[in-house]
Enzyme design. Structure first.
Site, PDB file in Angstrom:
ATOM      1  NE  ARG A 199      65.165  13.467  17.589  1.00 52.11           N
ATOM      2  CZ  ARG A 199      65.854  13.637  18.150  1.00 52.11           C
ATOM      3  NH1 ARG A 199      66.357  12.133  18.605  1.00 52.11           N
ATOM      4  NH2 ARG A 199      66.267  14.567  18.147  1.00 52.11           N
ATOM      5  CG  ASN A 252      65.901  11.538  23.455  1.00 50.89           C
ATOM      6  OD1 ASN A 252      67.462  11.187  24.675  1.00 50.89           O
ATOM      7  ND2 ASN A 252      66.226  12.397  22.383  1.00 50.89           N
ATOM      8  CD  GLU A 253      67.820  15.744  22.868  1.00 51.83           C
ATOM      9  OE1 GLU A 253      69.169  15.758  22.640  1.00 51.83           O
ATOM     10  OE2 GLU A 253      67.278  15.420  21.554  1.00 51.83           O
ATOM     11  CD  GLU A 283      71.990  12.499  22.545  1.00 45.86           C
ATOM     12  OE1 GLU A 283      71.912  13.505  22.416  1.00 45.86           O
ATOM     13  OE2 GLU A 283      70.913  12.027  23.275  1.00 45.86           O
ATOM     14  CD1 TRP A 327      69.733  14.859  12.549  1.00 49.71           C
ATOM     15  CD2 TRP A 327      67.258  15.305  11.920  1.00 49.71           C
ATOM     16  NE1 TRP A 327      68.338  14.877  14.005  1.00 49.71           N
ATOM     17  CE2 TRP A 327      67.402  15.238  13.738  1.00 49.71           C
ATOM     18  CE3 TRP A 327      66.243  15.527  11.813  1.00 49.71           C
ATOM     19  CZ2 TRP A 327      66.381  15.401  14.290  1.00 49.71           C
ATOM     20  CZ3 TRP A 327      64.794  16.115  12.852  1.00 49.71           C
ATOM     21  CH2 TRP A 327      65.063  15.825  14.511  1.00 49.71           C
ATOM     22  CD  GLU A 372      70.069  11.523  15.603  1.00 48.10           C
ATOM     23  OE1 GLU A 372      69.265  12.658  15.574  1.00 48.10           O
ATOM     24  OE2 GLU A 372      70.917  10.709  16.400  1.00 48.10           O
TER      25      GLU A 372
END
Length: 685
Positions: free
Chosen positions: A112, A150-151, A313, A321, A363
């Protein structure tokens, strides 16, 4: 304008991925969430190919069903724009969207955050999917807000595609106007780096000894932050127009990103992702480590951006991971402890990551509340207990603000410059950790404040003490702000390597500490790094409580007193500059400035706390052991306050209450010596 989460009730929930589970599980999941007093979920931030399986073909059926079910069970929804994970069709057709390493290697599909912010086609396609989603869901009754991407800058925070090099040149042209000014700012005459054409200018590239131009490297980080904010702004503008009833946020605080400017430009408030068990992988160094308690420092940064914020989160299980980041499972009680840690520091909405652990993908070991089997476990029971408690007390806490009389000062320029410049950067984390640790162990709440170009005195005046450990880059305007603050009665504390660089990272042709010299009443006569085979010298401090022995860690500025109002409080020992000043206190106006010629360690920070006479706000009312954190939140209107006591130890701790209090979570009296359970929490009105 302050950007803060404005909520009338506390929301607890989870991150949920219906696209990863059979449809027959969805309704049962939402029923169980409702029973656990969950009221909100985040969905869709990694689902671009579900919404757009082929370019220009949009499908909403899957998430329509989920949103309808959520509304049926009274659960609100945060929608994520799915741009953190571009679909395979996109990266195959438009490989120019991929991020590229400094060595010109393209990052490929399969993980990602493998895109770059400046690719025109990626910006166009990101805008299209954002607009389509916003237009489709703008009136859905379950949707309350949006998370952009996201992030941002997680996983990787450097970008070297051709689009990035081109955008960097354009950014520099706007900033400097011409090559003459750029060459001056980058000190390009050194080592014959002078540019004569804009096409010669790039982001940093591989160099001999891996040592790029430091001024170019500083501008590169500023540019990366600008690029990320521009990418977020693209989406935020669409959401504001297409879905004006919804709020907008994004999650995480990561490197090479001015999260304050991001929030001011694009968001209604910041959201943070809190994983305290990262402390098992990256423990803070030095004496008496804080471990998971250190996440209170990170939460303080989120609070400086938005006094009330969301934790998008919240860690709920072991993390890892397939190939890295192995974290043990939270001990019984730790998930509850970490949840209240977030609340104590300003969170008014919390979503656990994640509802159920993934059974496939990278994950599979980043565990959620539910395990693979989806049957009851201790984490589910703990989360349900948290839900019951917050259903009772959460709404009373919402809108209250964290209270502190002391602040640790940070800024982006010094953080970014210090990544390359080891002569000051290595000390920042060490000294901030020492100060935060000392304040925690003295049960003194503290804020983290980022000083910015437009900083003035107004937001500093509420603090009695400011700690600004190592601002190598210190503008004249910033020094004036600090002078005004001290002149009015405040106290500021500096460490070594302060005030000797300008905004471009050039060393000033002034005696150190540059523009702060008058405020501190000293100049730096000499200085030295403490070498790898040398011992840090002893520093003897003469204080009101008697003589103390400190260490002159990491680097030593040897000080010369220049002001009649300055007083030497400590001198170096056992070195060639023995007897020279190491700590000087200078009276300036109604206030005081301190300059310590070394990096701070725990004893030095603790000694200065005692020298300043700073005491805990609960002094006299209760006596707390070191493993228990104190936080206080107060309602700005009514004055109603809540005291949070958090036990980070796996053992019982004895707390002495000299005044009778009530724990709101268990509705029990607290008086005299009380045994606080391992990882226990008290919330006291």
């Amino acid at each position: 304008m302050e950007k803060s989460l404005e909520a009338s009730r506390f929301r607890l929930g989870a991150c949920y991925y219906p696209e990863q589970w059979p449809e027959e599980m969805w309704e049962e999941d939402l029923k169980r969430m409702k029973k656990m007093n969950f009221s909100i979920i985040r969905i869709a931030e990694f689902a671009w190919s579900v919404f757009e399986p082929r370019e220009g073909e949009y499908r909403f059926e899957l998430f329509d069903k989920v949103l309808d079910l959520a509304h049926q069970y009274g659960i609100e929804v945060i929608l994520g724009t799915p741009t953190a994970t571009p679909p395979a069709w996109l990266t195959a057709k438009y490989p120019e969207v991929l991020n590229v390493s400094q060595q010109r290697v393209s990052y490929q599909h399969g993980q990602r955050r493998h895109y770059n912010y400046n690719s025109p086609v990626y910006r166009e396609l990101s805008a299209k999917i954002t607009r389509k989603m916003a237009e489709h869901y703008k009136n859905h009754p379950a949707v309350v807000g949006w998370q952009i991407d996201n992030e941002l800058n997680c996983e990787i925070n450097v970008f070297y595609s051709e689009a990035d090099h081109k955008a960097f040149r354009e950014w520099l042209q706007k900033k400097y106007g011409n090559l003459e000014r750029l060459n001056e700012a980058w000190g390009a005459v050194f080592w014959n780096q002078t540019y004569s054409d804009w096409e010669q200018v790039h982001l940093t590239r591989p160099t001999v000894s891996d040592s790029p131009n430091p001024h170019q490297a500083l501008d590169e980080k500023r540019f990366i932050s600008y690029s990320a904010i521009s990418f977020a702004q693209l989406q935020a503008d669409i959401l504001r127009i297409a879905a004006p009833r919804h709020w907008v946020t994004t999650n995480g605080i990561f490197g090479h990103l001015d999260s304050h400017s991001l929030t001011e430009s694009c968001l209604d408030f910041i959201s943070y992702d809190s994983y305290p068990n990262f402390s098992t992988i990256y423990p803070d160094k030095g004496e008496e480590p804080l471990l998971d308690r250190k996440w209170s420092l990170n939460l303080s940064v989120a609070r400086d951006i938005s006094p009330n914020f969301c934790v998008m989160e919240q860690q709920s299980g072991p993390g890892g991971w397939v190939n890295k980041m192995e974290m043990p499972s939270p001990k019984p009680g730790q998930m509850r402890l970490w949840t209240y840690q977030s609340i104590a520091h300003g969170a008014d909405m919390i979503l656990f990551f994640r509802w159920r652990t993934a059974v496939f993908g990278t994950e599979i070991y980043w565990h959620g509340i539910n395990d693979y089997h989806n049957e009851p476990n201790r984490r589910v029971m703990e989360a349900a207990g948290i839900g019951r408690e917050l259903a009772e007390v959460g709404d009373r806490i919402v809108g209250t603000r964290y209270q502190a009389d002391i602040a640790i000062i940070r800024d982006y320029d010094n953080e970014w410059d210090g990544e390359l410049d080891k002569w000051h950067g290595q000390m920042q984390g060490k000294s901030v950790s020492a100060w935060f640790k000392a304040l925690q162990y003295h049960h003194i709440p503290a804020d983290v404040i980022y000083l910015r170009d437009q900083a003035d005195c107004s937001h500093l005046n509420k603090y009695k003490v400011l700690v600004y450990p190592h601002p190598a880059i210190l503008f004249d305007a910033t020094a004036q702000v600090l002078k005004d603050y001290v002149r009015r009665g405040g106290t500021v504390i500096f460490g070594c390597r302060s005030g000797y660089k300008n905004k471009d990272g050039h060393c000033l042709r002034m005696r150190m500490p540059g523009y702060a010299a008058e405020l501190c009443g000293i100049t730096v006569e000499d200085f030295t790094l403490i070498g790898p085979n040398e011992q840090a010298p002893t520093v003897i401090m003469t204080a009101q409580a008697g003589t103390r022995e400190l260490k002159g860690e990491a680097f030593n500025d040897i000080l010369r007193v220049e002001s009649a109002a300055a007083e030497v409080l400590a001198v170096y020992q056992d070195t060639y500059y023995a007897g020279k000043p190491a700590l000087v206190r200078n009276k300036y106006g109604e206030g005081t400035a301190y300059y310590f010629g070394a990096a701070f360690e725990l004893t030095a920070a603790a000694s200065l706390i005692e020298e300043l006479g700073i005491v805990s706000p609960i002094e006299g009312h209760m006596e707390l052991p070191k493993p228990v954190e104190l936080s206080i939140r107060k309602h700005p209107g009514t004055g109603e306050s809540f005291i949070f006591l958090l036990n980070y130890s796996g053992h019982e701790q004895t707390v002495r209450f000299n005044t009778e209090f009530i724990d709101l979570l268990k509705n029990c009296k607290l008086h005299g010596d009380v045994k606080m359970e391992p990882y226990g929490v008290y919330v006291i009105q």
